[in-house]
Enzyme design. Sequence first.
Site, mmCIF file in Angstrom:
data_model
loop_
_atom_site.group_PDB
_atom_site.id
_atom_site.type_symbol
_atom_site.label_atom_id
_atom_site.label_comp_id
_atom_site.label_asym_id
_atom_site.label_seq_id
_atom_site.Cartn_x
_atom_site.Cartn_y
_atom_site.Cartn_z
ATOM 1 N N GLY A 1 0.833 -1.184 0.000
ATOM 2 C CA GLY A 1 0.000 0.000 0.000
ATOM 3 C C GLY A 1 0.870 1.237 0.000
ATOM 4 N N HIS B 1 -3.969 1.089 7.777
ATOM 5 C CA HIS B 1 -2.641 1.704 7.736
ATOM 6 C C HIS B 1 -2.631 2.864 6.733
ATOM 7 C CE1 HIS B 1 1.876 1.353 7.998
ATOM 8 N NE2 HIS B 1 1.728 2.070 6.899
ATOM 9 N N GLU B 2 -3.119 2.615 5.525
ATOM 10 C CA GLU B 2 -3.096 3.656 4.487
ATOM 11 C C GLU B 2 -4.065 4.784 4.811
ATOM 12 O OE1 GLU B 2 -0.582 3.596 2.627
ATOM 13 O OE2 GLU B 2 -0.079 1.521 3.067
ATOM 14 N N GLN C 1 2.767 9.959 1.407
ATOM 15 C CA GLN C 1 4.073 9.304 1.457
ATOM 16 C C GLN C 1 4.955 9.680 0.274
ATOM 17 O OE1 GLN C 1 2.263 5.240 2.329
ATOM 18 N NE2 GLN C 1 4.238 5.176 3.402
ATOM 19 N N HIS D 1 -2.592 7.292 7.115
ATOM 20 C CA HIS D 1 -1.708 8.260 6.449
ATOM 21 C C HIS D 1 -2.498 9.478 5.980
ATOM 22 C CE1 HIS D 1 2.236 6.460 6.387
ATOM 23 N NE2 HIS D 1 1.773 5.321 5.909
ATOM 24 N N CYS E 1 6.354 0.133 7.376
ATOM 25 C CA CYS E 1 5.858 1.320 6.682
ATOM 26 C C CYS E 1 6.975 1.845 5.791
ATOM 27 C CB CYS E 1 5.436 2.374 7.700
ATOM 28 S SG CYS E 1 4.825 3.902 6.950
ATOM 29 N N LEU E 2 6.628 2.184 4.569
ATOM 30 C CA LEU E 2 7.634 2.697 3.644
ATOM 31 C C LEU E 2 8.175 4.056 4.091
ATOM 32 C CD1 LEU E 2 5.998 1.631 0.265
ATOM 33 C CD2 LEU E 2 7.856 0.497 1.520
#
Length: 187
Positions: A46, A140-141, A51, A144, A98-99
């Site tokens: 994702g 999670h997304e 991000q 953000h 997480c990226l």
Amino acid sequence: MAVLPIIITGEPVLHTPATPVTAFDSELSTLVADMFETMEEAPGVGLAAPQVGVGLRIFVYDWIDENDTHWRGVAINPELWQSTTPILEPSEADEEGCLSLPGERFGLMRADRVILRAVNLDQKPFEIEASGWLARIFQHEYDHLDGVLYSDRLRGAEVKAAAKAIRKQGWGQPGNSWLPTEEQLDA
């Protein structure tokens, strides 16, 4: 299409609620295509627009579940409803990455079931009832888009471990990003 730099924790766009998408145009289509390419190159399951430095309410996802069902799409201006989760100590199975905190993983309890409502690039509304890891990905997304990183939701010893990792890497301040490349993946 292009691989975009991924912003690391500390950049204001990651810690500020994103604004709704109002223009469904070629720029939006290009952004979504670039987000998919960036997520695949990273690799991730994702990726939210903040991000990659864009403060819009968009995320992409790509995941194959245990039944080999392929979940791939874009959620624009999403709404998310989730079941309640008791506060328990997370197990190893509950670890997330997480990226925007590359290479780090911490345990986090999430709701097991969610309902995602959003529109796609054609402004067509859709709804997905998700459980397990797909529900985790959506939560999670979606976080953000509200300016929340998973590290902000940690509890107990995980809070100190995340803070230590962020400090050790020199993150937590503006100006940090990384660019996913094949060379990085081979290293």
